[in-house]
Design a protein around this motif. Sequence first.
Motif, short mmCIF file in Angstrom:
data_model
loop_
_atom_site.label_atom_id
_atom_site.label_comp_id
_atom_site.label_asym_id
_atom_site.label_seq_id
_atom_site.Cartn_x
_atom_site.Cartn_y
_atom_site.Cartn_z
N ALA A 17 -2.41 -2.88 -4.57
CA ALA A 17 -2.68 -1.64 -3.70
C ALA A 17 -4.10 -1.45 -3.41
N GLU B 35 3.90 1.51 -1.11
CA GLU B 35 4.86 1.65 -2.31
C GLU B 35 6.08 1.39 -2.00
N VAL C 156 2.33 -3.62 -6.57
CA VAL C 156 1.68 -2.36 -6.25
C VAL C 156 0.53 -2.11 -7.07
N VAL D 298 1.00 -1.01 -0.02
CA VAL D 298 0.01 -0.10 -0.14
C VAL D 298 0.72 1.27 -0.12
#
Length: 206
Positions: free
Chosen positions: A129, A105, A125, A103
């Motif tokens: 994410a 990154e 990601v 989340v």
Amino acid sequence: MIGQISGILIAKQPPEVVIDVNGIGYEIQMPMTSLYELPDVGEPVTLITHFIVREDAQLLYGFNSFAERSLFRQLIKTQGIGPKLAITMMSGLTAHQFVQAVVQEDFARLTKIPGVGRKTAERLVLELADKFKQWGSATPATDAAPIDTSGLQPTLTPHRPQDDALDALIALGYKPAQAEKAIAAALKTEPDATSEVLIRFALKSM
């Protein structure tokens, strides 16, 4: 589909355990973060499982909560990520930590995992994410309370704890030289540690 296994834990050979269910021993692969929380050998245990059937093998993966299994299933749906790499990912970081890394990154943290390069981290990601944000920061965390692993019984194996730890780290994708160095450092801190404790120290240092 085998979704849950309950029985007696009869062996720990990280990253695999064996559970006896009415005289049948089920070999189950687990992330190290899940394996740390298991009781002693000889104690009853229940695992949430994911069963995979291939042409050349039938593989059973175990977790301590439905949330951990859900994370595993999300990972293996991602392009380029198979069960072995998913188990490795979940061994170096707890489910909560892994979700946060995706989340946020945090590519530096993700690329420390064996088999995860920059492109794979970017794919994680990109594909996960948003899904992880919907879960909420607490969702993927294990339901089981952590236990002190310092008193765990040794695995049922003639190997020394450091031999078992080395085998486990290599199975997770770490290079032998890297694993040996990390275990040697762990032994300086915990000379009488079990294989599980050595693995935990080693994973934190790499």
